[in-house]
Design an enzyme around this catalytic site. Sequence first.
Site, PDB file in Angstrom:
ATOM      1  N   GLY A 452       0.787  -1.236   0.000  1.00  0.00           N
ATOM      2  CA  GLY A 452       0.000   0.000   0.000  1.00  0.00           C
ATOM      3  C   GLY A 452       0.809   1.270   0.000  1.00  0.00           C
ATOM      4  N   ARG A 535      10.082   5.609  20.857  1.00  0.00           N
ATOM      5  CA  ARG A 535       8.913   5.774  20.006  1.00  0.00           C
ATOM      6  C   ARG A 535       7.634   5.845  20.845  1.00  0.00           C
ATOM      7  NH1 ARG A 535       6.533   5.726  15.127  1.00  0.00           N
ATOM      8  NH2 ARG A 535       4.519   4.676  15.227  1.00  0.00           N
ATOM      9  N   GLU A 625      -3.337  -8.435  18.135  1.00  0.00           N
ATOM     10  CA  GLU A 625      -2.805  -7.695  19.265  1.00  0.00           C
ATOM     11  C   GLU A 625      -3.610  -7.806  20.557  1.00  0.00           C
ATOM     12  OE1 GLU A 625      -1.453  -3.277  19.075  1.00  0.00           O
ATOM     13  OE2 GLU A 625      -0.266  -4.579  17.806  1.00  0.00           O
ATOM     14  N   CYS A 664       0.547  -7.825   9.778  1.00  0.00           N
ATOM     15  CA  CYS A 664       1.961  -7.491   9.900  1.00  0.00           C
ATOM     16  C   CYS A 664       2.825  -8.551  10.546  1.00  0.00           C
ATOM     17  CB  CYS A 664       2.112  -6.247  10.731  1.00  0.00           C
ATOM     18  SG  CYS A 664       1.809  -4.804   9.773  1.00  0.00           S
ATOM     19  N   HIS A 715      11.713  -4.145   6.538  1.00  0.00           N
ATOM     20  CA  HIS A 715      12.159  -3.471   7.758  1.00  0.00           C
ATOM     21  C   HIS A 715      13.657  -3.193   7.750  1.00  0.00           C
ATOM     22  CE1 HIS A 715       8.476  -5.751   8.554  1.00  0.00           C
ATOM     23  NE2 HIS A 715       8.128  -4.654   9.188  1.00  0.00           N
TER      24      HIS A 715
HETATM   25  N1  GLN Z   1      -1.395  -0.450   3.884  1.00  0.00           N
HETATM   26  C1  GLN Z   1      -0.517  -0.112   4.948  1.00  0.00           C
HETATM   27  C2  GLN Z   1       0.817   0.369   4.394  1.00  0.00           C
HETATM   28  O1  GLN Z   1       1.236  -0.119   3.415  1.00  0.00           O
HETATM   29  C3  GLN Z   1      -0.282  -1.272   5.867  1.00  0.00           C
HETATM   30  C4  GLN Z   1       0.595  -0.876   7.009  1.00  0.00           C
HETATM   31  C5  GLN Z   1       0.798  -1.960   8.032  1.00  0.00           C
HETATM   32  O2  GLN Z   1       0.612  -3.120   7.767  1.00  0.00           O
HETATM   33  N2  GLN Z   1       1.194  -1.601   9.203  1.00  0.00           N
HETATM   34  O3  GLN Z   1       1.466   1.212   4.958  1.00  0.00           O
HETATM   35 ZN    ZN Z   2       2.239  -4.713   7.610  1.00  0.00          ZN
END
Ligand code: GLN
Ligand code: ZN
Length: 775
Positions: A452, A535, A625, A664, A715
């Site tokens: 995205g 953070r 979560e 995620c 990451h």
């Molecule tokens: N669509 C979101 C992006 O690409 C998804 C973000 C995420 O998974 N934390 O940033």
């Molecule tokens: Zn993600």
Amino acid sequence: HIIIPLVHMIESKKEKTKEKIVMKTSVIGYPRIGRDRELKFMVERYFRNEVSKETLQETARELRRVHWEAQASAGVDYIPSGDFSFYDQVLDTAISLGIIPQRFKALNLNALDTTFAMARGYQKQGFDVKALPMKKWFNTNYHYIVPEFEDDTEVSLNTEDFLAAFLEAKELSHITKPTLVGPYTFLSLAHYAGNKKLDDFLEATVDVYIEKLRLLAQAGAEWIAFEEPALVLDLNQSQIERFERIYKRLLAQKAGTKVLLQTYFGDIRDVYEKAGALPFDGLGLDFVEGSQTQQLIEQKGFPKGKICFAGVINGKNIWKNDYKKTLDVLEALPANTVISTSCSLQHVPYSLKSETELDAKILDHFAFAEEKLAELNALKGISALGQPLQSPELQKNQVCFNEARCVENKAVRDAVDALTEESFVRRPAFFEREQIQKHALALPFLPTTTIGSFPQTAEVKKERARFKKGELSSDEYRKRYRERIQDCVKTQEEMGLDVLVHGEFERNDMVEFFGERLAGFLFTKKAWVQSYGTRCVKPPIVWGDIDRPHPMTVDDIVYAQSLTKKPMKGMLTGPVTILNWSFPREDVDLKTSAWQIALAIRDEVLDLEAAGIKIIQIDEAALREKLPLRKQEWQSHYLDWAIPAFRLVHSGVKAKTQIHTHMCYSEFSDIIREIDAMDADVITFEASRSNLELLDVLQRSGFKTAVGPGVYDIHSPRIPSTEEIENVIEAILAKMDGDKVWVNPDCGLKTRNTAETTPSLTNMVSAANKVREKY
Ligand code: GLN
Ligand code: ZN
């Protein structure tokens, strides 16, 4: 016999009216980042070598002084020390016990810099050591650093910050209650890298805790708290025995101080009686999240001779305490009970004083950390009165709960009430839709896409900041980000991706963006909460019924689609994630809010579809979560409404519209069936780090949803080669039906820069092409 039977409990309740004892108050931990995030900024400056270690220490000392002062002047009786940390309290515990992996010792740094190296990795002077992993702290959004034991780790007292903190407070004339991450929790959370396991380190670890106890006692500590949140998890027999073994040994050496077993985030049903039988002087129990705490006491009594530290002030949410309900809880407890926060206040923001933009009537319903101190004091005062119910303070407090806080949105309430089982079922069923979509979308084998977002460059952020300050008109702002959409679409076409995205340049954060456009959310100015290290996050507040007054993304997605013939994904955040990353209401249950949000997002989905968008992605990054800590509660307390919330969002679309979701993390083998039951057509997730183990689980469970296991790790700044990605795809194909596989990175690209994403995605597309040629 230590446990008082129920009859005696009732008797002691009666007696209480005769001998009124003023209840004392206790805080488990206080936020440490500073009212204006001073600690964050100073630590970051230290990382950039802009300030000295002494300046950093000075800031920390001043923050501690202010925090102790705030608690003392609010009348808190048991003020914690040792709850401060530059980065994370679990990491500090590891350092103090000398649990430092060799590769970090080899850096030869002082204790503070070793701490930072373990937290963030160290790439200097020819060294390249990766950071220790980070994990969610129980069911919070705080993350701790996972300590690592190696076979040659020798546990011994390494630093004495806990003692220094106590003495520092004493110097300021506060006799504090030192608080330590308890040995049971610490050992349970650690990672054992070699052949030796937890129990091999148990005795040595307990010995150091004994040493800490001794030093603190010598310094004049009257009470010492051992924080043991791991006791609220499901415990098996050997874990229960381990808990007993640790504390039998430890408490035999109490050295004259009183010891508090401080638990939180739930109830301790598996060890309640055992804890009662051990020679603790106090038991800290959670009455907010501990669904069985009250029942345990009612049924089993409260152990005689111990003091109950009753966690009644919610340390996780921002709503005012309902004094009447709390007094009812306290009424059933022994007369010398201590009124406490339910967990550390580090999980709530600092002070309402910083919220200058919200109406006073609204603010009247909230209590952040500072205000929670006042609540403790108020409860102490009220409970000491002969007739608490007559207290003006109590009556004032009750106004908040008796009067309607905000106008109910009848239409939304009715819509939720009108939902039937059918509302959650998408038709036709998955396999029929799969065929229809295959035809309608005509995508190649192994379709390529992204998650995205594209890089949020400094320029993008600057423009948004200027827009927020009013320096850019909304037309001008839109014009600028639309130029970025154009570039982004063009780049994706050049790279040859199959399903495109608009890049999410208009979004600050995936939850805040939608919260700002939905009715029912409130936003604060400074309600920051530490997420990890330096953070912090600023969760929105769910204030009322949620509703979507206008379409939120349709114009931009339609615009992006107009720039290309390839399918453009509509990009939304799902209801569970929006709720999990906000402060939820307490006057309605989570299910109600989740379903209200689901109906709002559902409207957006249907509008996108009506505007010609063929693929819609609904992100559920935070689905896992808030899974309850106890397995028994997974379904009834969570999954039973969370999974339907997602189903509700997309159950109204046509068969040919393809629904994607993204998560995620890949730790979902234990809820694999529920994830499949979300009934999306495609799911993308992080997999590159976890060596694709999840694919075996998918295969075994007969997972029907098509999957895009991330083929490279976003990451890290590394650029993966074509060959490397080809191998990952091959590995995936060895385990999965190729017709169900998508090729994509493992998460959004917003934290990366263009110099990294362009070559990485180009390599990803050519890897997919190469594999396609072979099959
Ligand atoms: N669509 C979101 C992006 O690409 C998804 C973000 C995420 O998974 N934390 O940033
Ligand atoms: Zn993600």
